[in-house]
Design an enzyme around this catalytic site. Structure first.
Site, PDB file in Angstrom:
ATOM      1  N   TYR A  98     110.228 -49.356 -80.021  1.00 21.89           N
ATOM      2  CA  TYR A  98     110.716 -50.624 -79.473  1.00 21.89           C
ATOM      3  C   TYR A  98     109.974 -51.841 -80.011  1.00 21.89           C
ATOM      4  O   TYR A  98     110.261 -52.965 -79.619  1.00 21.89           O
ATOM      5  CB  TYR A  98     110.612 -50.593 -77.938  1.00 21.89           C
ATOM      6  CG  TYR A  98     111.704 -49.767 -77.281  1.00 21.89           C
ATOM      7  CD1 TYR A  98     112.355 -48.763 -77.972  1.00 21.89           C
ATOM      8  CD2 TYR A  98     112.078 -50.000 -75.974  1.00 21.89           C
ATOM      9  CE1 TYR A  98     113.342 -48.000 -77.389  1.00 21.89           C
ATOM     10  CE2 TYR A  98     113.074 -49.244 -75.374  1.00 21.89           C
ATOM     11  CZ  TYR A  98     113.704 -48.248 -76.090  1.00 21.89           C
ATOM     12  OH  TYR A  98     114.690 -47.504 -75.507  1.00 21.89           O
ATOM     13  N   LYS A 139     108.434 -34.905 -78.821  1.00 18.96           N
ATOM     14  CA  LYS A 139     109.253 -34.111 -79.745  1.00 18.96           C
ATOM     15  C   LYS A 139     108.341 -33.741 -80.907  1.00 18.96           C
ATOM     16  O   LYS A 139     108.593 -34.098 -82.067  1.00 18.96           O
ATOM     17  CB  LYS A 139     110.469 -34.963 -80.182  1.00 18.96           C
ATOM     18  CG  LYS A 139     111.458 -34.264 -81.090  1.00 18.96           C
ATOM     19  CD  LYS A 139     112.381 -33.321 -80.354  1.00 18.96           C
ATOM     20  CE  LYS A 139     113.249 -32.562 -81.359  1.00 18.96           C
ATOM     21  NZ  LYS A 139     114.028 -31.494 -80.746  1.00 18.96           N
ATOM     22  N   ASP A 175     114.331 -32.780 -75.751  1.00 20.48           N
ATOM     23  CA  ASP A 175     115.675 -32.200 -75.595  1.00 20.48           C
ATOM     24  C   ASP A 175     115.673 -31.154 -74.483  1.00 20.48           C
ATOM     25  O   ASP A 175     116.574 -31.106 -73.644  1.00 20.48           O
ATOM     26  CB  ASP A 175     116.226 -31.652 -76.923  1.00 20.48           C
ATOM     27  CG  ASP A 175     115.200 -30.928 -77.779  1.00 20.48           C
ATOM     28  OD1 ASP A 175     114.025 -30.860 -77.383  1.00 20.48           O
ATOM     29  OD2 ASP A 175     115.582 -30.409 -78.848  1.00 20.48           O
ATOM     30  N   ASP A 178     112.819 -44.298 -71.579  1.00 17.61           N
ATOM     31  CA  ASP A 178     114.001 -45.108 -71.264  1.00 17.61           C
ATOM     32  C   ASP A 178     115.199 -44.188 -70.988  1.00 17.61           C
ATOM     33  O   ASP A 178     115.894 -44.307 -69.970  1.00 17.61           O
ATOM     34  CB  ASP A 178     114.278 -46.039 -72.453  1.00 17.61           C
ATOM     35  CG  ASP A 178     115.352 -47.069 -72.176  1.00 17.61           C
ATOM     36  OD1 ASP A 178     115.942 -47.050 -71.078  1.00 17.61           O
ATOM     37  OD2 ASP A 178     115.604 -47.904 -73.070  1.00 17.61           O
ATOM     38  N   ASP A 181     117.194 -42.997 -67.069  1.00 11.31           N
ATOM     39  CA  ASP A 181     118.606 -43.153 -66.671  1.00 11.31           C
ATOM     40  C   ASP A 181     119.137 -41.800 -66.182  1.00 11.31           C
ATOM     41  O   ASP A 181     119.891 -41.727 -65.201  1.00 11.31           O
ATOM     42  CB  ASP A 181     119.471 -43.664 -67.843  1.00 11.31           C
ATOM     43  CG  ASP A 181     119.674 -45.187 -67.807  1.00 11.31           C
ATOM     44  OD1 ASP A 181     118.790 -45.889 -67.283  1.00 11.31           O
ATOM     45  OD2 ASP A 181     120.723 -45.674 -68.295  1.00 11.31           O
TER      46      ASP A 181
HETATM   47  C1  LIG Z   1     117.290 -53.164 -72.398  1.00  6.66           C
HETATM   48  C2  LIG Z   1     116.049 -52.550 -72.882  1.00  6.66           C
HETATM   49  C3  LIG Z   1     115.143 -53.493 -73.579  1.00  6.66           C
HETATM   50  C4  LIG Z   1     115.358 -51.495 -72.255  1.00  6.66           C
HETATM   51  C5  LIG Z   1     115.967 -50.592 -71.259  1.00  6.66           C
HETATM   52  O1  LIG Z   1     117.078 -50.095 -71.302  1.00  6.66           O
HETATM   53  C6  LIG Z   1     115.068 -50.233 -70.177  1.00  6.66           C
HETATM   54  O2  LIG Z   1     113.911 -50.641 -70.163  1.00  6.66           O
HETATM   55  O3  LIG Z   1     115.514 -49.467 -69.297  1.00  6.66           O
HETATM   56 MG   LIG Z   2     117.130 -48.330 -69.975  1.00  2.33          MG
END
Ligand SMILES: CC(C)CC(=O)C(=O)O
Ligand SMILES: [Mg+2]
Ligand SMILES: NC(=O)C1=CN([C@@H]2O[C@H](COP(=O)(O)OP(=O)(O)OC[C@H]3O[C@@H](n4cnc5c(N)ncnc54)[C@H](O)[C@@H]3O)[C@@H](O)[C@H]2O)C=CC1
Length: 345
Positions: A135, A186, A219, A243, A247
């Site tokens: 990033y 990984k 994975d 990140d 999610d």
């Molecule tokens: C939008 C991004 C910079 C990062 C992202 O998806 C997050 O930190 O969850």
């Molecule tokens: Mg995110």
């Protein structure tokens, strides 16, 4: 004597505006009467970008430094080229304020339906590295626009950066009842970064003899997030893997509308920043459909970080009670009002 909490508020784009309004209502209700919230709202995001071309001016960055904490909604809008605001505003904030600990709890609250079979007992925390990895913007393109175009996005991993996040994760694991820490990377393919992470993970582990450890390739980790989420206690991982995994963690613990996060600068040299894991959700923005719970739980993390432990617990208890009794569809502000009522009751 009255105390004050200097809070910088960045609602940002899309549903960020809607959920932050509810987070602030709950914050106001949770704090004792003698604590005065001095909230300063910063107009940052797509509207400012279109008006002035600015993402995050240095003058604003300077002003933000004078706050105890930052509450952020979400950044990103389809009217702005992808990455301009995400990099120029959100990542700039995280990097400038050295938010190297990106804390993301994954907890299935009682009564919340997980898409997973049975009623899994999920209660882990992801300690995501927040200032390095792929990033950092270390890349570019060659032969741009030709059929031989080449793009690179190089992951930056420093021993200093890995060690501090790994040590933080060990401390967290050591303070939890299960005392278990999983490194996710990984290292079978990303051998340069992966071996550095693994070596430092093993070295720092010598200082924490009571913490049991394991390692998963990212994975395989995605498999276990779905098939055996109970196996996780504390997870430490890099910026990109963290990140994506968080999610997924949100999805298995009731949805992205419930997932909170803190971008922590443990030294206190710069304000830490609290935000829902989700983005600006342009598909539902402006319709009152966004769940503000993730923001409210982020407010609880903010309170905890600033030492308002009882108030943080009160907010989390209000969320837990609300989630346990959820039925029917409610608007963003109806959820916020219900949480305010519980916190005040
Ligand atoms: C939008 C991004 C910079 C990062 C992202 O998806 C997050 O930190 O969850
Ligand atoms: Mg995110
Ligand atoms: N921290 C941040 O500010 C983040 C910003 N983004 C940005 O947000 C924009 C949209 O990104 P997406 O990939 O679509 O991710 P997103 O998280 O905004 O949305 C993904 C899906 O989740 C739903 N969703 C998100 N938050 C919700 C909530 N509180 N309640 C109910 N449903 C919710 C959305 O409606 C959408 O269907 C992009 O510009 C992206 O770069 C994405 C992630 C994090």
């Amino acid at each position: 004597m009255s105390r004050s909490l200097r809070l910088a508020v960045i609602p940002g784009d899309g549903i960020g505006q809607e959920v932050v309004a509810e987070g602030l209502k709950v914050l106001g209700a949770a704090l004792p009467a003698d604590v005065k919230v001095e909230a300063t709202e910063y107009d940052l995001g797509a509207r400012r970008y279109h008006r002035t071309g600015e993402t995050l001016p240095d003058s604003v960055l300077e002003e933000l430094k004078g706050h105890d904490a930052i509450l952020l909604g979400a950044i990103g809008d389809p009217s702005v080229p992808s990455g301009v605001l995400e990099r120029g505003l959100l990542l700039k904030l995280r990097f400038a304020f050295d938010h190297h600990i990106n804390l993301r709890p994954g907890k299935l609250f009682p009564g919340v339906k997980s898409p997973l079979a049975g009623e899994p007992d999920i209660d882990f925390v992801v300690v995501r590295e927040g200032t390095e990895g792929p990033y950092v913007g270390n890349g570019g393109t060659l032969r741009t626009g030709t059929e031989h175009e080449v793009a690179t996005e190089v992951s930056l991993n420093t021993a200093y950066g890995i060690e501090r996040v790994v040590r933080d994760a060990y401390r967290r694991a050591d303070s939890r009842p299960r005392k278990k820490l999983t490194l996710v990377h990984k290292n079978n393919v990303l051998v340069h970064a992966g071996h550095l992470w693994t070596r430092i993970f093993q070295q720092v582990g010598q200082e924490f003899p009571e913490v049991t450890t394991d390692y998963l390739h990212v994975d395989a980790a995605t498999i276990f997030f779905v098939t055996q989420p109970e196996r996780f206690d504390v997870i430490v991982t890099d910026n990109l893997f963290g990140d994506i995994l968080t999610d997924l963690a949100a999805a298995v613990t009731g949805g992205i509308g419930l997932a909170a996060s803190g971008n922590i600068n443990p030294s206190g040299d710069f304000p830490s920043m609290f935000e829902p894991v989700h983005g600006s959700a342009p598909d539902i923005a402006g319709q009152g459909k966004a769940d503000p719970t993730a923001t409210v739980l982020s407010v609880a993390m903010l309170l905890e970080h600033l030492g308002f432990t009882a108030e943080a617990a009160k907010v989390e208890a209000a969320v837990a009670a609300d989630l346990a009794e959820r039925a029917g569809v409610r608007s963003t502000s109806q959820v916020g009002d219900a949480l305010v009522a519980r916190v005040s009751g």
